[in-house]
Design a protein around this motif. Structure first.
Motif, short mmCIF file in Angstrom:
data_model
loop_
_atom_site.label_atom_id
_atom_site.label_comp_id
_atom_site.label_asym_id
_atom_site.label_seq_id
_atom_site.Cartn_x
_atom_site.Cartn_y
_atom_site.Cartn_z
N ILE A 223 0.84 -1.20 0.00
CA ILE A 223 0.00 0.00 0.00
C ILE A 223 0.87 1.25 0.00
O ILE A 223 0.63 2.20 -0.77
CB ILE A 223 -0.96 0.00 1.21
CG1 ILE A 223 -2.00 -1.10 1.05
CG2 ILE A 223 -1.62 1.36 1.38
CD1 ILE A 223 -2.82 -1.36 2.31
N ALA A 224 1.90 1.27 0.83
CA ALA A 224 2.80 2.43 0.91
C ALA A 224 3.47 2.68 -0.43
O ALA A 224 3.56 3.82 -0.90
CB ALA A 224 3.84 2.21 2.01
N GLU A 225 3.95 1.63 -1.06
CA GLU A 225 4.62 1.77 -2.36
C GLU A 225 3.64 2.26 -3.42
O GLU A 225 3.96 3.12 -4.24
CB GLU A 225 5.25 0.43 -2.78
CG GLU A 225 6.04 0.50 -4.06
CD GLU A 225 7.20 1.48 -4.01
OE1 GLU A 225 7.51 2.08 -5.05
OE2 GLU A 225 7.82 1.64 -2.93
N GLN A 226 2.43 1.72 -3.42
CA GLN A 226 1.41 2.14 -4.38
C GLN A 226 1.09 3.63 -4.19
O GLN A 226 0.99 4.37 -5.18
CB GLN A 226 0.14 1.30 -4.18
CG GLN A 226 -1.02 1.71 -5.06
CD GLN A 226 -2.19 0.79 -4.87
OE1 GLN A 226 -2.07 -0.42 -5.07
NE2 GLN A 226 -3.34 1.34 -4.47
N GLU A 227 0.93 4.08 -2.97
CA GLU A 227 0.62 5.49 -2.69
C GLU A 227 1.81 6.40 -3.05
O GLU A 227 1.62 7.50 -3.57
CB GLU A 227 0.21 5.68 -1.24
CG GLU A 227 -1.13 5.05 -0.90
CD GLU A 227 -2.27 5.62 -1.74
OE1 GLU A 227 -2.37 6.85 -1.88
OE2 GLU A 227 -3.06 4.81 -2.27
N ARG A 228 3.01 5.94 -2.79
CA ARG A 228 4.21 6.71 -3.14
C ARG A 228 4.30 6.89 -4.65
O ARG A 228 4.56 7.98 -5.17
CB ARG A 228 5.47 6.03 -2.61
CG ARG A 228 6.74 6.86 -2.83
CD ARG A 228 7.97 6.12 -2.34
NE ARG A 228 8.30 4.98 -3.19
CZ ARG A 228 8.92 5.07 -4.37
NH1 ARG A 228 9.28 6.23 -4.84
NH2 ARG A 228 9.18 3.99 -5.07
N THR A 229 4.04 5.81 -5.39
CA THR A 229 4.08 5.85 -6.85
C THR A 229 3.00 6.77 -7.39
O THR A 229 3.24 7.56 -8.31
CB THR A 229 3.92 4.43 -7.42
OG1 THR A 229 4.96 3.60 -6.91
CG2 THR A 229 3.99 4.43 -8.94
N ALA A 230 1.80 6.70 -6.83
CA ALA A 230 0.69 7.54 -7.29
C ALA A 230 0.98 9.02 -7.01
O ALA A 230 0.64 9.88 -7.83
CB ALA A 230 -0.61 7.13 -6.60
N GLN A 231 1.59 9.30 -5.92
CA GLN A 231 1.92 10.70 -5.57
C GLN A 231 2.99 11.26 -6.49
O GLN A 231 3.00 12.45 -6.78
CB GLN A 231 2.39 10.78 -4.12
CG GLN A 231 2.57 12.17 -3.63
CD GLN A 231 2.97 12.22 -2.15
OE1 GLN A 231 3.23 11.19 -1.54
NE2 GLN A 231 3.00 13.41 -1.59
N ALA A 232 3.89 10.39 -6.96
CA ALA A 232 4.98 10.84 -7.83
C ALA A 232 4.48 11.21 -9.22
O ALA A 232 5.18 11.90 -9.96
CB ALA A 232 6.04 9.74 -7.92
#
Length: 104
Positions: free
Chosen positions: A94-103
């Motif tokens: 989840i953290a990686e998915q959110e980090r990618t989406a924010q980028a």
């Protein structure tokens, strides 16, 4: 008879005062922190307890509980049971998915 009536009034008044000042205690999760490094990665959860008495709020110091991220212990939410290791993998995803989406 007057003494009995006075005693009953005193008891009723005492019970009303006690009911009015009954404390309300609420414990809430404030933060979860992980330490994924090393041989035994851990997570620590911090809880805050508030007690309300007669509209006065008293806050206790945070308390904490820790656990191993790679544990084989299980937790059940609803009808789903997973090991702590599996839950940790989901949180990481989840953290990686959110980090990618924010980028983006």
């Amino acid at each position: 008879m007057k003494k009995l009536t006075a005693l009953l009034i005193l008891v009723a008044a005492s019970l009303a005062c006690f009911a009015a000042s009954s404390p309300t205690v609420v414990t809430t999760l404030q933060r979860v922190q992980t330490d994924p490094q090393g041989d035994n990665p851990t997570a620590t959860a911090y809880f805050e307890q508030k007690t309300v008495v007669d509209s006065q709020v008293f806050v206790a110091p945070w308390t904490s509980v820790s656990w191993a991220l790679k544990s084989d212990k299980t937790v059940t939410v609803g009808t789903t049971t997973m090991t702590y290791s599996e839950v940790s993998a989901f949180v990481l995803a989840i953290a990686e998915q959110e980090r990618t989406a924010q980028a983006k």
